[in-house]
Motif scaffolding. Sequence first.
Motif, short mmCIF file in Angstrom:
data_model
loop_
_atom_site.label_atom_id
_atom_site.label_comp_id
_atom_site.label_asym_id
_atom_site.label_seq_id
_atom_site.Cartn_x
_atom_site.Cartn_y
_atom_site.Cartn_z
N PRO A 58 0.78 -1.04 -0.01
CA PRO A 58 -0.36 -0.43 -0.35
C PRO A 58 0.58 1.79 -0.08
CG PRO A 58 -0.08 -1.19 2.34
CD PRO A 58 0.11 -2.20 1.34
N SER A 63 -3.03 -2.05 -11.08
CA SER A 63 -3.22 -0.71 -10.96
C SER A 63 -3.63 -0.17 -12.48
CB SER A 63 -2.48 0.13 -10.54
OG SER A 63 -0.93 0.27 -10.97
N THR A 90 -6.15 5.33 3.11
CA THR A 90 -7.17 3.97 2.60
C THR A 90 -7.99 3.53 2.67
OG1 THR A 90 -5.88 5.41 -0.06
CG2 THR A 90 -7.08 3.66 -0.29
N LEU A 105 -11.48 1.93 3.33
CA LEU A 105 -12.48 1.24 2.79
C LEU A 105 -12.99 0.63 4.07
CD1 LEU A 105 -9.63 0.03 0.22
CD2 LEU A 105 -11.80 0.03 -0.49
N TYR A 138 -13.51 -6.00 -7.56
CA TYR A 138 -12.39 -4.89 -6.59
C TYR A 138 -12.74 -3.70 -7.76
CZ TYR A 138 -9.41 -2.54 -3.58
OH TYR A 138 -8.70 -2.09 -2.83
N VAL A 153 -12.71 1.46 -6.12
CA VAL A 153 -11.64 2.33 -6.73
C VAL A 153 -11.88 3.07 -7.28
CG1 VAL A 153 -9.43 2.23 -7.72
CG2 VAL A 153 -10.34 -0.05 -7.09
N ASN A 181 -6.68 7.05 -7.92
CA ASN A 181 -6.04 6.46 -7.28
C ASN A 181 -6.18 4.86 -7.28
OD1 ASN A 181 -8.07 9.08 -6.34
ND2 ASN A 181 -5.73 8.83 -4.81
N GLU A 182 -5.76 4.30 -9.05
CA GLU A 182 -5.82 2.71 -8.93
C GLU A 182 -4.44 2.30 -7.86
OE1 GLU A 182 -7.55 5.58 -12.51
OE2 GLU A 182 -5.81 5.52 -10.98
N GLU A 240 -2.67 3.20 -5.81
CA GLU A 240 -3.09 3.33 -4.15
C GLU A 240 -3.78 2.24 -3.50
OE1 GLU A 240 -5.85 6.04 -2.26
OE2 GLU A 240 -3.21 7.63 -2.39
N TYR A 241 -5.12 1.95 -4.50
CA TYR A 241 -6.34 1.07 -3.96
C TYR A 241 -5.91 -0.14 -4.41
CZ TYR A 241 -10.13 3.88 -2.22
OH TYR A 241 -10.67 5.07 -0.95
N TYR A 279 -5.37 -3.70 -1.84
CA TYR A 279 -6.11 -4.95 -2.53
C TYR A 279 -4.37 -6.17 -2.45
CZ TYR A 279 -7.59 -8.14 -6.62
OH TYR A 279 -7.98 -9.53 -7.19
N SER A 314 -20.66 4.39 -2.09
CA SER A 314 -19.80 4.58 -0.96
C SER A 314 -20.76 3.49 0.54
CB SER A 314 -18.96 5.70 -0.19
OG SER A 314 -17.98 5.82 -1.77
#
Length: 408
Positions: free
Chosen positions: A64, A125, A213, A217, A335, A339, A343-344, A346-347, A351, A408
């Motif tokens: 991460p 990502s 993040t 999540l 997943y 996302v 911010n791919e 990062e997320y 993952y 969300s």
Amino acid sequence: MNKKQILSWCLFDFANSSYSAVISAAIFPVYFANVLVGNSAGEGDLWWGRAISLSMFIIALSSPFLGGIADYAGLRKKLLALYTVVCVAAVSGFSLLAPGVVLTAFILVVCANIGMEGGLVFYNSFLPRIAPAEYQGRISGWGFGVGYAGSITSLLIAMPLVQGGQYGLTWILTAAFFALFSLPAFLFLPADVPASLPATQAGIKGAKQAWQTIKELWRRKEARKFLIAYLFYEDGVNTVIVFSSIFAATTLHFGTSELIGLYLTVQVTALLGAFVMAKPTDVWGPKKIVTLSLVLWTLVAITASLVETKSQFWAIASTAGLGLGTVQAGTRAFYTQFVPRGNEAEYFGVYSLVGKSSAIMGPLIFGAVSSTFGSQRPAILSVAALFIIGLALLSRVRGGGPNIRIPS
């Protein structure tokens, strides 16, 4: 969509599948356990489990944060290249190993696995960047399908070398295969966007943002439930991948050529499964695809613990292959619904954190159970339990329907 980017993204899966097939699954695990360490009382299982678990632990901690660095320092593509070089170099180093040099082998395996699995954070990502939402499921499936073609090709190259006892050359050619076919990704995938922050400051900001993040999540109920389910069932998937060939060789006495033939068959069925189910992942929704795959894998694991003959295991392994690509591609497509654009990395770092964390306990449990009981059959049942838990948890996740974004 940019077809050249999509093709080069899929080709990277073709490239790294040489590692997945030859090093992680079919040939090197048996060589490590039986030749480099010795597996008469489960010592090889134990050391292999430790190497995989340690490497996954390191990846889980760093993913991460590195994902944050990729976003804030514009280093996504460069970091993918760096991790690829680490893996290729370590696999080349396998050619220098000799029986009994356990610690050196252990260290090289840890480095190679970090290079391979850590790089997937940045590779994954790119998916939301190169494909619109309505195509992400099928392109994810195409990537896995092309990857299985890479596994088949690399195993066909390795087979005559292994039959001739040229293991050192096998590792070198596997590394070369990975390096060669990864080049299009570095040429054609979207370039790193220049960032104003230097790497050190980006790393600090990325670490803070990664924690944010994770908390974000965790606050999102459906995302939290999904990641917990993924933690369990992916543990089962990873454990099967890294121990299946050792089980076949140790318990059922498969020879090296038989193992390669078995794995080739599994890759063919996995390729078919990945391509056949690619479009249904978008049309039916990834949750249905993953659920069907987990039911299949649960039945396969329970049956595998009872098999007595090679032909029985051959049939079971071929059936398992149908669900291998679908569960991984479906999970990745599921997943992406969580996302936010931009911010791919990062997320997908989170993952990867969950996915790689899941690979810590499974191999340790398998190795410990195998060593304790002096049999791999009880260890297989521990894998079935992981699939059952993951399936039960996934059934409680709302969403995962056709091409939607989960609120969300």
